[in-house]
Write an enzyme that holds these catalytic residues in place. Structure first.
Site, PDB file in Angstrom:
ATOM      1  N   GLY A 156      -1.353  -1.717  -6.102  1.00  0.00           N
ATOM      2  CA  GLY A 156      -2.697  -1.143  -6.219  1.00  0.00           C
ATOM      3  C   GLY A 156      -3.627  -1.541  -5.088  1.00  0.00           C
ATOM      4  O   GLY A 156      -4.494  -0.763  -4.708  1.00  0.00           O
ATOM      5  N   PHE A 157      -3.431  -2.719  -4.537  1.00  0.00           N
ATOM      6  CA  PHE A 157      -4.366  -3.204  -3.524  1.00  0.00           C
ATOM      7  C   PHE A 157      -3.652  -4.073  -2.499  1.00  0.00           C
ATOM      8  O   PHE A 157      -2.683  -4.758  -2.848  1.00  0.00           O
ATOM      9  CB  PHE A 157      -5.472  -4.044  -4.182  1.00  0.00           C
ATOM     10  CG  PHE A 157      -6.221  -3.280  -5.239  1.00  0.00           C
ATOM     11  CD1 PHE A 157      -7.282  -2.442  -4.896  1.00  0.00           C
ATOM     12  CD2 PHE A 157      -5.829  -3.363  -6.566  1.00  0.00           C
ATOM     13  CE1 PHE A 157      -7.946  -1.710  -5.872  1.00  0.00           C
ATOM     14  CE2 PHE A 157      -6.485  -2.636  -7.554  1.00  0.00           C
ATOM     15  CZ  PHE A 157      -7.551  -1.802  -7.203  1.00  0.00           C
ATOM     16  N   GLY A 158      -4.160  -4.052  -1.271  1.00  0.00           N
ATOM     17  CA  GLY A 158      -3.691  -4.992  -0.262  1.00  0.00           C
ATOM     18  C   GLY A 158      -4.388  -6.335  -0.475  1.00  0.00           C
ATOM     19  O   GLY A 158      -5.346  -6.434  -1.247  1.00  0.00           O
ATOM     20  N   GLY A 159      -3.888  -7.358   0.186  1.00  0.00           N
ATOM     21  CA  GLY A 159      -4.581  -8.641   0.208  1.00  0.00           C
ATOM     22  C   GLY A 159      -4.463  -9.484  -1.052  1.00  0.00           C
ATOM     23  O   GLY A 159      -5.258 -10.412  -1.247  1.00  0.00           O
TER      24      GLY A 159
ATOM     25  N   MET B 226       3.236   5.283  -5.293  1.00  0.00           N
ATOM     26  CA  MET B 226       2.735   4.615  -6.505  1.00  0.00           C
ATOM     27  C   MET B 226       1.962   5.660  -7.292  1.00  0.00           C
ATOM     28  O   MET B 226       0.732   5.591  -7.422  1.00  0.00           O
ATOM     29  CB  MET B 226       1.857   3.420  -6.106  1.00  0.00           C
ATOM     30  CG  MET B 226       2.673   2.257  -5.551  1.00  0.00           C
ATOM     31  SD  MET B 226       1.663   1.089  -4.615  1.00  0.00           S
ATOM     32  CE  MET B 226       1.649   1.916  -3.035  1.00  0.00           C
TER      33      MET B 226
ATOM     34  N   GLY C  36       0.736  -6.111   5.148  1.00  0.00           N
ATOM     35  CA  GLY C  36      -0.469  -5.349   5.471  1.00  0.00           C
ATOM     36  C   GLY C  36      -1.578  -6.222   5.990  1.00  0.00           C
ATOM     37  O   GLY C  36      -1.767  -6.366   7.204  1.00  0.00           O
ATOM     38  N   SER C  37      -2.298  -6.856   5.077  1.00  0.00           N
ATOM     39  CA  SER C  37      -3.489  -7.610   5.488  1.00  0.00           C
ATOM     40  C   SER C  37      -3.146  -8.734   6.469  1.00  0.00           C
ATOM     41  O   SER C  37      -3.910  -8.977   7.407  1.00  0.00           O
ATOM     42  CB  SER C  37      -4.216  -8.155   4.263  1.00  0.00           C
ATOM     43  OG  SER C  37      -3.324  -8.852   3.430  1.00  0.00           O
TER      44      SER C  37
ATOM     45  N   MET D 145      -1.288   6.119  -3.525  1.00  0.00           N
ATOM     46  CA  MET D 145      -1.750   5.702  -4.871  1.00  0.00           C
ATOM     47  C   MET D 145      -2.591   6.815  -5.482  1.00  0.00           C
ATOM     48  O   MET D 145      -3.355   7.478  -4.778  1.00  0.00           O
ATOM     49  CB  MET D 145      -2.604   4.437  -4.751  1.00  0.00           C
ATOM     50  CG  MET D 145      -1.919   3.305  -4.016  1.00  0.00           C
ATOM     51  SD  MET D 145      -2.908   1.799  -4.089  1.00  0.00           S
ATOM     52  CE  MET D 145      -2.015   0.766  -2.909  1.00  0.00           C
TER      53      MET D 145
ATOM     54  N   HIS E 172       4.838   1.570   6.912  1.00  0.00           N
ATOM     55  CA  HIS E 172       4.802   1.626   5.444  1.00  0.00           C
ATOM     56  C   HIS E 172       3.497   2.317   5.028  1.00  0.00           C
ATOM     57  O   HIS E 172       2.407   1.904   5.414  1.00  0.00           O
ATOM     58  CB  HIS E 172       4.876   0.202   4.896  1.00  0.00           C
ATOM     59  CG  HIS E 172       4.967   0.128   3.409  1.00  0.00           C
ATOM     60  ND1 HIS E 172       6.159   0.248   2.728  1.00  0.00           N
ATOM     61  CD2 HIS E 172       4.017  -0.055   2.465  1.00  0.00           C
ATOM     62  CE1 HIS E 172       5.945   0.130   1.425  1.00  0.00           C
ATOM     63  NE2 HIS E 172       4.645  -0.051   1.240  1.00  0.00           N
TER      64      HIS E 172
ATOM     65  N   GLY F  27       4.007  -7.086  -0.681  1.00  0.00           N
ATOM     66  CA  GLY F  27       2.874  -7.698  -1.355  1.00  0.00           C
ATOM     67  C   GLY F  27       2.745  -9.170  -1.029  1.00  0.00           C
ATOM     68  O   GLY F  27       3.608  -9.974  -1.370  1.00  0.00           O
ATOM     69  N   GLY F  28       1.680  -9.519  -0.318  1.00  0.00           N
ATOM     70  CA  GLY F  28       1.432 -10.921  -0.008  1.00  0.00           C
ATOM     71  C   GLY F  28       2.426 -11.530   0.959  1.00  0.00           C
ATOM     72  O   GLY F  28       2.592 -12.752   0.992  1.00  0.00           O
TER      73      GLY F  28
ATOM     74  N   ASP G 156       1.231   3.624   1.851  1.00  0.00           N
ATOM     75  CA  ASP G 156       1.014   3.400   0.418  1.00  0.00           C
ATOM     76  C   ASP G 156       0.240   4.547  -0.214  1.00  0.00           C
ATOM     77  O   ASP G 156      -0.942   4.730   0.054  1.00  0.00           O
ATOM     78  CB  ASP G 156       0.248   2.080   0.227  1.00  0.00           C
ATOM     79  CG  ASP G 156       1.131   0.882   0.500  1.00  0.00           C
ATOM     80  OD1 ASP G 156       2.201   0.792  -0.126  1.00  0.00           O
ATOM     81  OD2 ASP G 156       0.769   0.060   1.359  1.00  0.00           O
TER      82      ASP G 156
HETATM   83  C1  DX5 Z   1       0.275  -2.856  -2.667  1.00  0.00           C
HETATM   84  C2  DX5 Z   1       0.961  -2.072  -1.565  1.00  0.00           C
HETATM   85  C3  DX5 Z   1       1.297  -2.896  -0.395  1.00  0.00           C
HETATM   86  C4  DX5 Z   1       0.114  -3.539   0.279  1.00  0.00           C
HETATM   87  C5  DX5 Z   1       0.577  -4.811   0.919  1.00  0.00           C
HETATM   88  O1  DX5 Z   1       0.133  -2.065  -3.781  1.00  0.00           O
HETATM   89  O2  DX5 Z   1       2.150  -1.478  -2.030  1.00  0.00           O
HETATM   90  O3  DX5 Z   1       2.103  -2.189   0.541  1.00  0.00           O
HETATM   91  O4  DX5 Z   1      -0.479  -2.730   1.253  1.00  0.00           O
HETATM   92  O5  DX5 Z   1      -0.530  -5.441   1.440  1.00  0.00           O
HETATM   93  P1  DX5 Z   1      -0.570  -7.006   1.672  1.00  0.00           P
HETATM   94  O6  DX5 Z   1       0.470  -7.326   2.677  1.00  0.00           O
HETATM   95  O7  DX5 Z   1      -1.961  -7.209   2.146  1.00  0.00           O
HETATM   96  O8  DX5 Z   1      -0.298  -7.656   0.331  1.00  0.00           O
HETATM   97 ZN    ZN Z   2       3.592  -0.638  -0.493  1.00  0.00          ZN
END
Ligand code: DX5
Ligand code: ZN
Length: 223
Positions: A148-151, A74, A204-205, A43, A39, A183-184, A41
């Protein structure tokens, strides 16, 4: 267009949380650990507050990848960049419903590039808005955080949205349409997400911070 394995769930690690300075090694390690898709991402600092990677880096990832690239756009006005990301090696191109005033045309453009078409919705966008496009696409990506962000912390409403989407797809006879959640996602919610009807889990995280990619992916898969 590629065909995905029929095993469910498919695990799509989000490279956003990998070590970008060692991208080739990370790709090899995560594939070795059992990733079904990578995957990616993308942005742009407009649609979402963060800026990440463009076609150049997708191309670099593709040169090391054995599994399909699941590219999550995104970005504002994604139509302008579909060709570039496809040329860079995207196998799945997912656009956000919120960025596409002519979504049907955008989906046609993705198919004209022989890529799988995905449409994503933000947490505040209702599943019902996808009703008239479902029959045209291969995948829906339900965002379970604000992109927008991981984690970030998982938004629980995603379970209901996945179930509602699965019912809507069934009502239209679309048993092959894939539902991805992003996400999460972690071992805490994988079982519930799978029973709600998710086919593809993006994580991700949780995976990249686990210390043992293979063990974590196995746990995500089995729930
Ligand atoms: C968030 C991204 C996700 C993100 C998921 O905007 O689209 O793909 O990397 O990361 P985690 O699993 O850490 O929420
Ligand atoms: Zn994503």
């Amino acid at each position: 267009m590629i065909r995905l394995s029929s095993d469910r769930p498919l695990i799509a690690p989000s490279l956003l949380s990998c070590d970008f300075a060692r991208i080739a090694e990370e790709v090899a390690a995560i594939e070795e650990a059992g990733a079904d898709l990578l995957h990616v991402d993308v942005m742009d600092g407009h649609f979402v507050p963060n800026i990440t990677i463009g076609p150049l880096i997708v191309d670099a990832i593709k040169r090391h990848a054995k599994t399909p690239l699941d590219v999550h756009l995104m970005i504002a006005d994604p139509d302008r960049y579909l060709q570039a990301f496809r040329d860079a090696g995207a196998d799945i191109l997912t656009v956000h419903q919120e960025t596409c005033p002519h979504l049907h045309r955008t989906v046609q453009a993705i198919h004209a590039l022989d890529a799988m078409a995905g449409v994503s919705i933000n947490p505040a966008t209702p599943v019902s808005l996808l009703k008239d496009i479902l029959g045209e696409i291969e995948m829906v990506l339900i965002m379970s955080v604000n992109p927008g962000f991981g984690g970030q912390r998982f938004i629980e409403q995603a379970y209901e949205k996945i179930s509602e989407l699965r019912m809507m797809a069934d009502a239209q006879g679309l048993s092959d349409m894939l539902i991805e959640v992003d996400g999460g996602v972690s071992v805490q919610n994988t079982a519930a997400l799978q029973s709600a009807g998710a086919d593809i889990l993006v994580s991700g995280s949780a995976i990249f911070r686990s210390g043992d990619y293979a063990a974590y992916i196995r746990e995500l898969r089995t729930g």
